[in-house]
Structures are given as structure tokens and as C-alpha cells.
Design a protein around this motif. Structure first.
Motif, PDB file in Angstrom:
ATOM      1  N   UNK A  68      24.197  24.504  16.703  1.00  0.00           N
ATOM      2  CA  UNK A  68      25.439  24.342  16.575  1.00  0.00           C
ATOM      3  C   UNK A  68      26.164  23.837  17.103  1.00  0.00           C
ATOM      4  N   UNK A  69      25.991  23.906  18.377  1.00  0.00           N
ATOM      5  CA  UNK A  69      26.300  23.055  20.004  1.00  0.00           C
ATOM      6  C   UNK A  69      26.288  21.445  20.061  1.00  0.00           C
ATOM      7  N   UNK A  70      27.235  21.009  19.528  1.00  0.00           N
ATOM      8  CA  UNK A  70      26.416  19.343  18.734  1.00  0.00           C
ATOM      9  C   UNK A  70      26.654  18.696  20.319  1.00  0.00           C
ATOM     10  N   UNK A  74      41.370  17.113  23.631  1.00  0.00           N
ATOM     11  CA  UNK A  74      40.401  15.407  24.319  1.00  0.00           C
ATOM     12  C   UNK A  74      40.321  14.008  23.963  1.00  0.00           C
ATOM     13  N   UNK A  75      40.937  14.138  22.383  1.00  0.00           N
ATOM     14  CA  UNK A  75      40.987  11.934  22.216  1.00  0.00           C
ATOM     15  C   UNK A  75      42.777  11.810  22.263  1.00  0.00           C
ATOM     16  N   UNK A  76      43.672  12.605  22.823  1.00  0.00           N
ATOM     17  CA  UNK A  76      45.167  12.045  23.602  1.00  0.00           C
ATOM     18  C   UNK A  76      44.435  11.997  24.818  1.00  0.00           C
ATOM     19  N   UNK A  77      43.488  11.877  25.271  1.00  0.00           N
ATOM     20  CA  UNK A  77      43.043  12.084  26.526  1.00  0.00           C
ATOM     21  C   UNK A  77      43.767  13.532  27.381  1.00  0.00           C
ATOM     22  N   UNK A  78      44.441  13.949  27.258  1.00  0.00           N
ATOM     23  CA  UNK A  78      44.507  15.116  27.551  1.00  0.00           C
ATOM     24  C   UNK A  78      43.032  16.128  27.872  1.00  0.00           C
ATOM     25  N   UNK A  79      43.534  17.088  29.261  1.00  0.00           N
ATOM     26  CA  UNK A  79      41.836  17.241  29.840  1.00  0.00           C
ATOM     27  C   UNK A  79      42.157  18.779  29.368  1.00  0.00           C
ATOM     28  N   UNK A  80      40.891  19.491  29.648  1.00  0.00           N
ATOM     29  CA  UNK A  80      41.242  21.079  29.413  1.00  0.00           C
ATOM     30  C   UNK A  80      40.222  22.073  30.367  1.00  0.00           C
ATOM     31  N   UNK A  81      41.194  22.912  30.470  1.00  0.00           N
ATOM     32  CA  UNK A  81      39.843  24.296  31.072  1.00  0.00           C
ATOM     33  C   UNK A  81      40.057  25.281  30.661  1.00  0.00           C
ATOM     34  N   UNK A  82      39.064  25.788  30.517  1.00  0.00           N
ATOM     35  CA  UNK A  82      38.633  27.153  29.624  1.00  0.00           C
ATOM     36  C   UNK A  82      39.045  28.088  30.650  1.00  0.00           C
ATOM     37  N   UNK A  83      39.442  29.398  30.700  1.00  0.00           N
ATOM     38  CA  UNK A  83      40.171  30.320  31.922  1.00  0.00           C
ATOM     39  C   UNK A  83      40.042  31.116  31.483  1.00  0.00           C
ATOM     40  N   UNK A  84      38.706  31.441  29.815  1.00  0.00           N
ATOM     41  CA  UNK A  84      38.118  32.870  30.088  1.00  0.00           C
ATOM     42  C   UNK A  84      36.993  32.683  29.887  1.00  0.00           C
ATOM     43  N   UNK A  85      36.631  33.424  29.305  1.00  0.00           N
ATOM     44  CA  UNK A  85      34.937  33.772  28.004  1.00  0.00           C
ATOM     45  C   UNK A  85      34.905  33.828  26.684  1.00  0.00           C
ATOM     46  N   UNK A  86      36.320  33.751  26.541  1.00  0.00           N
ATOM     47  CA  UNK A  86      36.857  33.797  25.107  1.00  0.00           C
ATOM     48  C   UNK A  86      38.691  32.394  24.770  1.00  0.00           C
ATOM     49  N   UNK A 117      27.358  22.378  26.574  1.00  0.00           N
ATOM     50  CA  UNK A 117      28.903  23.011  26.216  1.00  0.00           C
ATOM     51  C   UNK A 117      29.248  23.934  27.285  1.00  0.00           C
ATOM     52  N   UNK A 118      28.463  24.744  27.247  1.00  0.00           N
ATOM     53  CA  UNK A 118      28.295  25.978  27.946  1.00  0.00           C
ATOM     54  C   UNK A 118      27.237  26.221  28.698  1.00  0.00           C
ATOM     55  N   UNK A 143      28.158  33.564  20.564  1.00  0.00           N
ATOM     56  CA  UNK A 143      29.139  34.549  21.464  1.00  0.00           C
ATOM     57  C   UNK A 143      29.744  34.243  23.136  1.00  0.00           C
ATOM     58  N   UNK A 144      29.617  32.786  23.237  1.00  0.00           N
ATOM     59  CA  UNK A 144      29.925  32.498  24.325  1.00  0.00           C
ATOM     60  C   UNK A 144      31.195  30.802  24.006  1.00  0.00           C
ATOM     61  N   UNK A 145      30.471  30.193  23.201  1.00  0.00           N
ATOM     62  CA  UNK A 145      31.201  29.113  22.883  1.00  0.00           C
ATOM     63  C   UNK A 145      32.772  29.420  22.104  1.00  0.00           C
ATOM     64  N   UNK A 146      33.667  28.211  22.661  1.00  0.00           N
ATOM     65  CA  UNK A 146      34.961  28.148  22.020  1.00  0.00           C
ATOM     66  C   UNK A 146      35.083  29.356  20.147  1.00  0.00           C
ATOM     67  N   UNK A 147      35.779  29.364  19.559  1.00  0.00           N
ATOM     68  CA  UNK A 147      35.911  29.528  18.249  1.00  0.00           C
ATOM     69  C   UNK A 147      35.876  28.778  18.230  1.00  0.00           C
ATOM     70  N   UNK A 148      35.736  27.855  16.213  1.00  0.00           N
ATOM     71  CA  UNK A 148      36.128  26.454  15.828  1.00  0.00           C
ATOM     72  C   UNK A 148      37.285  26.151  16.296  1.00  0.00           C
TER      73      UNK A 148
END
Length: 722
Positions: free
Chosen positions: A96-98, A175-187, A120-121, A160-165
Motif C-alpha cells: 500500500x505504499x506506492x 507536491x503538485x504545487x511545488x510546495x515542499x513538506x517535512x514530517x515533524x512527528x511520527x504522526x 516513503x517511510x 502504523x507508520x505512514x501518513x494517513x490517507x
């Protein structure tokens, strides 16, 4: 065939842009040992065993560039490390992680390969790598292997570990808009953008979601009072604390009524269309158990439940609920009927991916109570043709966005504004969502903070809605990317001082700036940490700092190889030279071409509107100009250098030294000159360092006169500068 096992010599998570790709990958050094002498076409039955285990490999393209390309390579003969790459990608997809990117390359050591694959994780990727190795060896040695169980274990890790849908959908829209992202927690707390340009989300909550508004939304009685005072239609209701009070309130309000927990959500503990004392008292106990406190008794509004999703000031999606029924056959009990007539629907399930929930009449408290009201239990056997109501509310997953009447949308957006939520799930009971609200007995029954998005992203029926795009536009408008200017400095010649000097020049221009380099971590002119701040984690502190308007990073080849760059893209990339290969032998960097591919990573990530600052005196650095998507500024000691002369002839910018001065040229025009004699001797002796820093500052739009003043004021001695 007897072989030694595939060995994983080194496994590294490259968290930023790297020699393989722009995105995070896991790099594995794979020793295939004796299998170097046994490509896939020499192992009897291997092809059949592997494709039986993983039939999805049939769509892998590989180097051929079309579906089936990998199987073609497998039949013709390829080696175990390359096979492992594709197996790991397929395992992640099945879990389930493409993912789709992978590469495998030989090293100078026989049988040892470098293999990289997108993940992705990190933990999921590492687990897929270990699982893939075991699966490949089982297929090679013709041993049994339970791939279904292995995939199930990976799927559990993904859950349990990846971002929720919902969060993942918003991140994909960013991402499609070119906006970067950082995951700040495991949630699901995610930063979108960098520095002062950033915004934050937590599933369907944003950094504009007021804590006060959330408190109001959780207080259903207060919410109803505020809505009523602003003209939003709501059912009459009353808060009660006992079953007797519930019955008395129901009589005052008028039967039928609905009961719900005061602090409930997701429809838990809700009972509808209650007409007698017995049902009302039973419904009170259910609501109290589900909510753990007070219960609301309110007027029952006939119609279907609808969820309207409000983002900002508009409705972006709407879904309708449907009741669930079964029809008796005279032989089967209700559990069996539900399993055959309801749960067989492929849209139903127990995971987040299912738009409709599977129903369990023997376990669901709301269903048990509904059956009791009909004089039944989960084990009752309805007569042939008898219809039994299983669930009144819930199932709000049938898209009706295009049918919403403007007056209904206006009521929903008003309700969200009254509560104060920027993203809200507004629940209404309506006979027909396409009719004016004044022509039907409709009402707002709840306003929810942090609404679920899945019903709109994957409806049971109808068109999925671009919720992520709407939330991104709400946060960033239609043109912002959340980026701040990022400067990266790579090479072996004075890169620390260049990074610090660029930071200083940005600082005196009046911008809030941070620098992460080997000398430490700087905010403005102040050193806040003296430790080496080039490692990935240390450098990330710049990007999460909400006060910074510009960030400057020193990047070594070792860091690119071991961790990846700490940013996805940059505005300015400085390359001083292609050197230091002898220090990278442990990474199998044993040829200048390999070193070139490491250093070019800095140029590969420059934004189209950005600038590469390149040393015109280094032929390999000059070659990198063709790799840059943005502009080029060359610098060098002599205006007659071929790269500088040709660049100026095209009207582009360059820096060079002439008669003891640094000249800033735009084409054949000289924009400014900076006298080296005005510098302190230690700085004047390093014109290349000064030119690199000046060019980066110039690329950032800092005025040359201010740059000259900043050069004179800069002190590399921390004691003097602090």
C-alpha cells in the motif's frame, strides 16, 4: 544449487536529494557472492517461481521503458541485486505504499552492487528490503515462502507508520504545487513550506484552526446556541444527565426525538426517530456510554444525513448518507443476512481505505439497539421478504457535491464561520440537498473540527473531490509555494567561510537569515551552536524555524553520499570545485566521473528561477552549467577565461578580478567594482572565496554597494563578530 546468501553490507537512508534522485531513497550495498556467476536465466525454474510469487512484476518497465521490460530482462539474464531492487519495489506497492524508482549499479568490487530504491517511510523500506532478500533467495533455492504473510506484515507497518490517507492526499496536492513538506512527528503533523513561508497541517486541521473554535465545536449545546443566534436552522434540543430527564425532555420537545453523546463524534452513540420512553431510555444509556458524560435530546428531523466539507469560505465537497437494510429469506439470521447482503459490497471494510464500514450486528451497540426497537436480535431469523433496518445513520459516503443548492451551501459556510473553523465538516439533515433550504425541513445538526476526508476522497459512489488542492489553496493562495530563498554551497575550497559570508551579507540586507556550516549554527550574526551543523538533522533546524526568511547551507560530498541534501530545492547553488575524491574511497568513489556525479547534485536541485554560481577556472564545474534549470553566474580570476568570456557575450552575469578589483559584470557592462585593497589582508588574499560569496548575494538581489560594505565589515573571527 548451493549458494551463499545475498548479504546486505550497508543500508543507508538518504533523506534528501542524492546521487540517485531528488527524493528520499534507501541505498543498499549488496554482495551477491557466488550468484555473480549465476544470472537469472541460468537458474532452473527461477523465473516461474518468482513471477508466481509476485505476478505484479509483469508491469515493471525496467530499462526497456515499457510494461514487461523487467520480465524481459529476467528471461534474458540479470543479476540478483537488480532482481532484489524490483522485488523490493513490488513489495512496497503490494503493502500500500506506492513507489516506482529504483537503480542498481556495479561497484569496482566483484559481486558487490549499490542498489537504491524509493521509499516513503524508512522503516517500511528497510523491512521491505529484508523481506525481498528472503523472498529472492527462496525463489533461487526453490524453497517455500509465504509471500502473502510477508506482505501482510508490511501492510501493517504501512498502516502504523505512514501518513494517513487524508494527510497524504494534502501532501500530494502540495507536491503538485511545488510546495515542499517535512514530517515533524511520527504522526500526521506536517510542515508545508520552509522557514517564514511555512504552514502546518495535522490531517484536516491547519495552523489557522483556532483552539477556541475546536472547543466550541466539541460543545454541541454551545454550538447550537451560537448557530441559532445567527439564523442557522438547528433542531430544538436539551442537555440531560439521566434517562428520566431524557424522557421528560423528549416530551417537552415533542416526539420523535434523537439522542446523541454531548462529546461524541463519527455518529457513535447516536439514535434517531425515538418515539417511546423505553427506546429513549435505552438510547440514553448508549449515548452516555459512548460519550462518557451528558447526553443531548433533540428534535428529530426527517431526511438523510449529509456532510458538507467547508474549506475557508466555500463548500468543496458534499456526501449523503443512506440507511442500511436487509431482506429476510426465512432461513438466515441477521448476522448471515448482513454478511451476504451488505458486507459483500467491495466498498466495505475495516481499514481507512474503505469508504463504507463493514457491519457486525452482534457487536455494534447502535445496531443492537436498533434491532431491539424492532423486537429483534442479531440472531433473529426474519421471515421471507421481511425488511429489517440495520443502520439509520452513518454510510455518509455518497457524493452529491454537484447537487448542493446555494442556500444549503450558504448555511454550511455560515455555520463554519460562526464556530470559527477554517476547515469544518458540517452535518445537516435534509430531504433533498438540491432544493432550497426554505422549502424543506432541514437543519444543521453538528459542526465538526478535524473532519474526516475519506468519504470525499474515496466516495462509495460518485466522483472523488480534490480536497487537498482546496486546502492548499486556502493556506497558500493560488501562487505561493511556501519557499524561502535557500543557498547551498558545495566543494572543498573555503566553503565554510563562503557560507558564513553569504549569511552575513543577507543579514546586513535586513533579512532574517540562518546558516548551517562546519563552524556551527548561526542566526543572523549570532552563533547559537558551535558544533558542526552540516549533518542532515542539524541543518533541518533552519527549515523549521518560522522566523527565517533565508537559509544558507554548507554541503560536503560526504554528506550528500551519506544523508542527502537537507532541502529539496534551492534558489542559489554554489560549486567551488570537484575535489576531495581520496576522502571518499569508502563510498566506492574511485573515479572523477563518480565524484562529478556527487557534486552535481547541488546543481540538479536549483529551481528554474534560481541561479548556479560556478567556478569558471574548474573545467568540471563549468560542465555543470548545462545541468542547471536556472541562470548561471560564473566567477574566476581572469575575464579572459573561456567560460566567462562566452557567458558575457550572451549578456549573462560574471565576476572576475582586474587591477586589484572584483568586477561584477552584466554582459559587457560592468555593474559594479569592489576594491580588494579595501578588504582586510586575510580576505583580500582569497579573491575566489569573496567572488563566490558576492555572486551568491548578487543572485539573491542584494545591492552591490551593500555587498561591498558587508565585505569590509565581515569578521571571520567569532570573538570579534560577537
Amino acid at each position: 544449487m548451493t549458494t551463499k546468501n545475498i548479504q546486505l553490507l550497508r543500508v543507508t537512508h538518504l533523506r534528501g536529494p542524492n546521487i540517485w534522485t531528488y527524493r528520499p531513497v534507501i541505498e543498499a550495498w549488496v554482495d551477491i557472492g557466488a550468484l555473480e556467476d549465476f544470472p537469472s536465466n541460468t537458474i532452473p525454474g527461477f523465473y516461474e517461481r518468482l513471477t508466481a510469487m509476485l505476478p505484479g512484476l509483469a508491469v515493471h518497465r525496467c530499462g526497456v521503458g515499457a510494461p514487461g521490460g523487467f520480465l524481459e530482462r529476467l528471461r534474458a539474464g540479470t543479476w540478483a541485486a537488480h532482481i532484489l531492487e524490483h522485488v523490493v519495489l513490488e513489495l512496497q506497492n503490494l503493502a500500500g505504499m506506492r513507489t516506482g524508482f529504483g537503480k542498481t549499479r556495479q561497484t569496482s568490487v566483484r559481486g558487490v552492487y549499490k542498489m537504491a530504491f524509493r521509499t516513503r517511510q524508512e522503516q517500511v523500506g528497510r523491512a521491505a528490503l529484508d523481506t525481498g532478500r528472503d523472498l529472492v533467495m527462496a525463489a533461487i533455492n526453490d524453497q517455500p515462502y509465504d509471500q502473502a504473510a510477508a506482505v501482510a506484515r508490511l501492510h501493517d507497518l504501512v498502516d502504523s507508520l505512514c501518513l494517513g490517507p487524508s494527510t497524504a492526499h494534502i501532501v500530494e496536492a502540495a507536491t503538485e504545487r511545488g510546495i515542499p513538506h517535512l514530517r515533524l512527528t511520527e504522526g500526521n503533523l506536517v510542515q508545508l513550506g520552509h522557514g517564514a513561508g511555512q504552514r502546518r497541517i495535522w490531517t484536516a486541521e491547519t495552523d489557522q484552526t483556532s483552539a477556541i473554535a475546536e472547543e466550541i465545536a466539541s460543545d454541541k449545546d454551545l454550538t447550537k446556541s451560537l448557530l441559532q443566534s445567527c439564523g442557522v436552522p438547528v433542531p430544538q434540543g436539551q442537555v440531560v444527565n439521566s434517562a428520566q430527564e431524557a424522557w421528560e425532555a423528549a416530551q417537552d420537545i415533542g416526539l420523535p426525538v434523537a439522542l446523541k453523546p454531548y462529546d461524541g463524534n463519527h455518529g457513535r452513540g447516536v439514535s434517531l426517530d425515538l418515539k417511546n420512553q423505553k427506546d429513549i431510555e435505552a438510547a440514553f444509556l448508549l449515548a452516555q456510554r459512548k460519550g462518557g458524560g451528558s447526553v443531548i435530546v433533540e428534535q428529530f428531523i426527517a431526511g438523510n444525513e449529509h456532510r458538507l466539507l467547508v474549506v475557508g469560505k466555500r463548500v468543496v465537497a458534499a456526501a449523503r448518507g443512506e440507511t442500511a437494510w436487509v431482506t429476510g429469506d426465512g432461513r438466515s439470521n441477521i448476522i448471515e443476512l448482513v454478511d451476504r447482503q451488505i458486507n459483500t459490497d467491495p466498498r466495505r471494510g475495516t481499514g481507512e481505505d474503505a469508504p463504507l464500514n463493514s457491519l457486525a450486528p452482534q457487536d455494534g451497540a447502535e445496531i443492537i439497539l436498533e434491532l431491539e426497537r424492532q423486537g429483534l436480535t442479531a440472531y433473529s431469523v426474519p421471515a421471507l421478504g421481511e425488511k429489517v433496518l440495520i443502520q439509520r445513520n452513518g454510510n455518509v459516503a455518497f457524493d452529491v457535491t454537484d447537487l448542493v443548492h446555494p442556500s444549503v451551501a450558504a448555511a454550511a459556510t455560515l455555520a463554519a464561520r460562526v464556530v470559527g473553523l477554517d476547515v469544518a465538516g458540517v452535518d445537516l439533515v435534509l430531504e433533498d440537498v438540491s432544493r432550497p433550504l426554505t422549502e424543506q425541513r432541514g437543519a444543521v445538526i453538528e459542526v465538526n473540527a478535524s473532519p474526516g476526508l475519506l468519504a470525499h476522497l474515496k466516495p462509495a459512489d460518485g466522483q472523488p473531490r480534490p480536497i487537498g488542492k482546496a486546502i492548499i489553496e486556502h493556506l497558500f493562495g493560488t501562487d505561493k509555494t511556501g519557499r524561502i530563498p535557500v543557498v547551498g554551497v558545495t566543494g572543498t575550497r573555503d566553503t565554510t567561510r563562503i557560507a558564513r559570508l553569504v549569511g552575513w551579507l543577507v543579514h546586513i540586507s535586513g533579512r532574517q537569515v540562518g546558516v548551517a556550516c562546519r563552524d556551527g549554527f548561526y542566526l543572523g550574526a549570532r552563533q547559537v551552536d558551535s558544533r558542526d551543523s552540516t549533518p542532515w538533522d542539524a541543518a533541518q533546524r533552519l527549515l523549521v524555524n518560522r522566523s527565517l526568511e533565508t537559509a544558507v547551507f554548507e554541503n560536503s560530498s560526504r554528506m550528500i553520499l551519506s544523508e542527502g541534501l537537507p532541502y529539496d530545492k534551492c534558489s542559489v547553488g554554489v560549486v567551488t570545485d570537484v575535489g576531495g575524491m581520496e576522502a571518499l574511497a569508502e563510498f566506492h568513489i574511485d573515479h572523477m566521473d563518480k565524484l562529478y556525479n556527487v557534486v552535481r547534485t547541488q546543481i540538479d536541485v536549483i529551481l528554474p528561477h534560481g541561479t548556479a554560481v560556478l567556478n569558471a577556472a574548474d573545467p568540471q564545474v563549468v560542465e555543470m552549467a548545462s545541468l542547471c534549470d536556472g541562470k548561471i553566474i560564473f566567477y574566476g580570476p581572469d575575464p579572459q577565461l573561456e567560460a566567462i568570456a562566452a557567458h558575457r557575450a550572451k549578456g549573462e552575469r560574471a565576476l572576475f578580478v582586474r587591477d586589484g578589483q572584483i568586477v561584477l559584470a552584466q554582459g559587457m557592462q560592468e555593474a559594479a567594482v569592489i576594491a580588494l585593497a579595501s578588504m582586510k589582508p586575510a580576505k583580500a588574499e582569497k579573491p575566489d572565496m569573496l567572488m563566490a560569496a558576492v555572486a551568491a548575494a548578487w543572485a539573491l538581489g542584494i545591492d552591490p554597494e551593500l555587498i561591498a560594505a558587508g565585505l569590509r565589515a565581515f569578521e571571520s573571527d567569532l570573538k570579534k563578530q560577537n
